[in-house]
Scaffold this active site. Structure first.
Site, PDB file in Angstrom:
ATOM      1  N   LYS A  44       0.841  -1.198   0.000  1.00  0.00           N
ATOM      2  CA  LYS A  44       0.000   0.000   0.000  1.00  0.00           C
ATOM      3  C   LYS A  44       0.876   1.248   0.000  1.00  0.00           C
ATOM      4  CE  LYS A  44      -4.065  -1.329   2.746  1.00  0.00           C
ATOM      5  NZ  LYS A  44      -4.780  -0.998   3.977  1.00  0.00           N
ATOM      6  N   ARG A  93     -16.745  -3.288  11.172  1.00  0.00           N
ATOM      7  CA  ARG A  93     -17.681  -2.167  11.177  1.00  0.00           C
ATOM      8  C   ARG A  93     -18.976  -2.470  10.465  1.00  0.00           C
ATOM      9  NH1 ARG A  93     -13.148   1.461   8.599  1.00  0.00           N
ATOM     10  NH2 ARG A  93     -13.546  -0.257   7.201  1.00  0.00           N
ATOM     11  N   SER A 131      -9.594   4.822   8.244  1.00  0.00           N
ATOM     12  CA  SER A 131      -8.384   5.600   7.953  1.00  0.00           C
ATOM     13  C   SER A 131      -8.420   6.160   6.538  1.00  0.00           C
ATOM     14  CB  SER A 131      -7.136   4.728   8.126  1.00  0.00           C
ATOM     15  OG  SER A 131      -6.955   4.375   9.469  1.00  0.00           O
TER      16      SER A 131
END
Length: 163
Positions: A44, A93, A131
């Site tokens: 990433k 989540r 994030s």
């Protein structure tokens, strides 16, 4: 507890959010030790360097006595085994997260059968924070102060001022 369980909570934490901290605090109540495993994230492109992310996470958890922060690269399974972990802590989540995380848990279970995955859902106040969204909003000059600690917010603002 004669054999306190070590739990590893892996992620890139780019940046660490209030949702991450909620999971870490709650994990610290459930486990003898929580090792926050900050991924080198070679796959990433991160906004913050590994050292910057380690510093921010350490600053955010400094008052939690049974939490330590380490970096890792490679398979999280190898890191968890090296730490003597009995559990992998994961935040979930949404249903989308759950689908991905159950696949990951199954793979980790096949690779490290002695490390169980434990899912925690964040407090409803943090359910929508990621994030990725924090970085995007901050980059577009939006106010992300309500999603991160004041120290992380200052780090974000400083990073975005740097050419």
């Amino acid at each position: 507890m004669s054999n306190p369980v070590i739990a590893v909570y892996p992620g890139t934490f780019d940046p660490i959010t209030l949702g991450h901290l909620d999971i870490i605090r709650r994990g610290a109540r459930l486990f003898g030790t929580v090792v926050v495993a900050v991924a080198a994230a070679h796959h990433k492109k991160t906004m913050f360097s590994l050292d910057e992310r380690l510093d921010a996470v350490r600053e955010a958890v400094q008052l939690l006595g049974n939490v330590r922060v380490e970096s890792f690269s490679g398979l999280v399974r190898d890191f968890a085994v090296a730490q003597g972990a009995g559990a992998m802590l994961r935040g979930v989540r949404s249903v989308t997260d759950f689908d991905y995380e159950t696949q990951l848990a199954g793979m980790n279970r096949a690779l490290a059968p002695d490390v169980d995955t434990v899912f925690l859902t964040p407090d409803s106040r943090y359910q929508y924070i990621s994030s990725t969204l924090v970085r995007e909003i901050a980059t577009l000059k939006g106010d992300v102060a309500q999603f991160v600690t004041p120290e992380v917010h200052a780090r974000l603002l400083a990073k975005l001022q740097t050419p």
